[in-house]
Design a protein around this motif. Structure first.
Motif, mmCIF file in Angstrom:
data_model
loop_
_atom_site.group_PDB
_atom_site.id
_atom_site.type_symbol
_atom_site.label_atom_id
_atom_site.label_comp_id
_atom_site.label_asym_id
_atom_site.label_seq_id
_atom_site.Cartn_x
_atom_site.Cartn_y
_atom_site.Cartn_z
ATOM 1 N N GLY A 3 45.143 49.539 66.252
ATOM 2 C CA GLY A 3 44.426 49.477 64.989
ATOM 3 C C GLY A 3 45.249 48.844 63.891
ATOM 4 N N PRO A 4 44.665 48.796 62.716
ATOM 5 C CA PRO A 4 45.359 48.178 61.576
ATOM 6 C C PRO A 4 46.566 49.000 61.125
ATOM 7 C CG PRO A 4 43.281 49.159 60.868
ATOM 8 C CD PRO A 4 43.334 49.278 62.361
ATOM 9 N N ASP A 5 47.420 48.348 60.405
ATOM 10 C CA ASP A 5 48.574 48.963 59.745
ATOM 11 C C ASP A 5 49.623 49.509 60.713
ATOM 12 O OD1 ASP A 5 47.322 48.364 57.296
ATOM 13 O OD2 ASP A 5 46.186 50.231 57.399
ATOM 14 N N GLU A 6 49.652 48.982 61.936
ATOM 15 C CA GLU A 6 50.730 49.336 62.848
ATOM 16 C C GLU A 6 51.915 48.401 62.648
ATOM 17 O OE1 GLU A 6 49.481 49.631 66.911
ATOM 18 O OE2 GLU A 6 47.783 50.912 66.385
ATOM 19 N N ARG A 60 46.361 49.373 51.342
ATOM 20 C CA ARG A 60 46.223 49.981 52.662
ATOM 21 C C ARG A 60 46.666 51.438 52.732
ATOM 22 N NH1 ARG A 60 43.647 45.832 55.774
ATOM 23 N NH2 ARG A 60 44.403 46.860 57.632
ATOM 24 N N GLN A 61 47.573 51.844 51.870
ATOM 25 C CA GLN A 61 48.105 53.201 51.851
ATOM 26 C C GLN A 61 48.448 53.703 53.260
ATOM 27 O OE1 GLN A 61 45.184 55.382 49.555
ATOM 28 N NE2 GLN A 61 45.791 54.331 47.683
ATOM 29 N N PRO A 62 49.379 53.015 53.914
ATOM 30 C CA PRO A 62 49.721 53.399 55.293
ATOM 31 C C PRO A 62 50.384 54.772 55.344
ATOM 32 C CG PRO A 62 51.306 51.815 54.444
ATOM 33 C CD PRO A 62 50.214 51.933 53.406
ATOM 34 N N GLU A 63 50.212 55.440 56.482
ATOM 35 C CA GLU A 63 50.835 56.740 56.689
ATOM 36 C C GLU A 63 52.348 56.571 56.803
ATOM 37 O OE1 GLU A 63 49.076 58.954 59.880
ATOM 38 O OE2 GLU A 63 47.083 58.190 59.382
ATOM 39 N N LEU A 64 53.078 57.566 56.374
ATOM 40 C CA LEU A 64 54.536 57.524 56.428
ATOM 41 C C LEU A 64 55.027 57.267 57.845
ATOM 42 C CD1 LEU A 64 55.570 60.475 54.076
ATOM 43 C CD2 LEU A 64 55.725 58.029 53.618
ATOM 44 N N GLN A 65 55.989 56.369 57.962
ATOM 45 C CA GLN A 65 56.648 56.041 59.222
ATOM 46 C C GLN A 65 55.690 55.548 60.308
ATOM 47 O OE1 GLN A 65 60.122 56.087 59.369
ATOM 48 N NE2 GLN A 65 59.895 56.505 57.202
ATOM 49 N N GLY A 83 64.404 46.652 50.259
ATOM 50 C CA GLY A 83 64.700 47.780 51.131
ATOM 51 C C GLY A 83 64.308 49.107 50.514
ATOM 52 N N ARG A 84 64.551 49.249 49.229
ATOM 53 C CA ARG A 84 64.191 50.475 48.503
ATOM 54 C C ARG A 84 62.671 50.665 48.508
ATOM 55 N NH1 ARG A 84 66.816 54.402 48.288
ATOM 56 N NH2 ARG A 84 64.926 55.539 48.558
ATOM 57 N N ARG A 85 61.923 49.572 48.304
ATOM 58 C CA ARG A 85 60.449 49.652 48.297
ATOM 59 C C ARG A 85 59.928 50.059 49.674
ATOM 60 N NH1 ARG A 85 56.242 51.223 46.847
ATOM 61 N NH2 ARG A 85 54.528 50.021 46.013
ATOM 62 N N LEU A 86 60.561 49.540 50.735
ATOM 63 C CA LEU A 86 60.183 49.923 52.100
ATOM 64 C C LEU A 86 60.411 51.416 52.330
ATOM 65 C CD1 LEU A 86 61.695 47.066 54.301
ATOM 66 C CD2 LEU A 86 59.284 47.621 54.048
ATOM 67 N N VAL A 87 61.600 51.891 51.974
ATOM 68 C CA VAL A 87 61.954 53.294 52.164
ATOM 69 C C VAL A 87 61.025 54.194 51.353
ATOM 70 C CG1 VAL A 87 63.750 55.023 51.668
ATOM 71 C CG2 VAL A 87 64.353 52.856 52.761
ATOM 72 N N ASP A 88 60.796 53.840 50.094
ATOM 73 C CA ASP A 88 59.943 54.655 49.227
ATOM 74 C C ASP A 88 58.521 54.769 49.766
ATOM 75 O OD1 ASP A 88 62.089 55.035 47.558
ATOM 76 O OD2 ASP A 88 61.396 53.637 46.002
ATOM 77 N N ALA A 89 58.042 53.714 50.431
ATOM 78 C CA ALA A 89 56.676 53.720 50.970
ATOM 79 C C ALA A 89 56.618 54.303 52.381
ATOM 80 C CB ALA A 89 56.119 52.297 50.976
#
Length: 170
Positions: A3-6, A60-65, A83-89
């Motif tokens: 599905g999407p957001d993988e 998209r508001q993807p689920e954590l991890q 990198g900070r934006r990736l970690v925060d999201a």
């Protein structure tokens, strides 16, 4: 892929106008080929990719991890701010091997399509003119209407709609 957001892929392209170059960063969902985030500027600073990623996260508001974001080793993608934006999201970063063009082939293919269908369609006078055309091409043509052989000759939006989980509210 189920599905999407993988897996999302991201990269930057540039194109000249008579006024100077314009840079575009995009985040593309590997499942549907949909551009889920993008950003345009007159430079390639880190904010360009952080803004494209921010749009993808808001939309998209993807689920954590649960979402992997694949990029190359460009300085914008290896920056502290990105990198900070990736970690925060809660996104999982992935970078291909250096110099391997196949690692990011989906987004490279997207840039090739944009080059043929939009950038090379005429000479662009100003950055604002090309920026408006990029917006229209992505949001009004590519995502909702442009069909892809790799997803059953559907547009990215139609492919996602066809593979959406059943609505349990009714």
């Amino acid at each position: 892929m189920d599905g999407p957001d993988e897996i999302w892929c991201t990269d930057i392209t540039e194109h000249p106008t008579r006024e100077g170059r314009i840079y575009c960063a995009a985040v593309v969902d590997l499942f549907s080929r949909k551009v889920v985030g993008w950003s345009i500027d007159d430079n390639m600073r880190t904010e360009l990719v952080v803004d494209a990623l921010g749009m993808a996260i808001l939309r998209r508001q993807p689920e954590l991890q649960s979402t992997i974001l694949h990029s190359d080793h460009g300085s914008q993608f290896t920056s502290w701010a990105f990198g900070r934006r990736l970690v925060d999201a809660g996104l999982v970063p992935s970078m291909g091997s250096i110099g391997d063009c196949y690692d990011n082939s989906l987004v490279e293919s997207f840039w090739g399509t944009m080059q043929l269908e939009l950038f090379d369609s005429r000479a662009w006078k100003t950055r604002a003119e090309l920026a408006a055309a990029i917006f229209e091409w992505i949001e009004c043509w590519y995502n909702p209407l442009r069909r892809h052989s790799s997803i059953g000759m559907l547009s990215p939006a139609d492919f996602e709609a066809a593979h959406a989980p059943p609505d349990h509210d009714h």
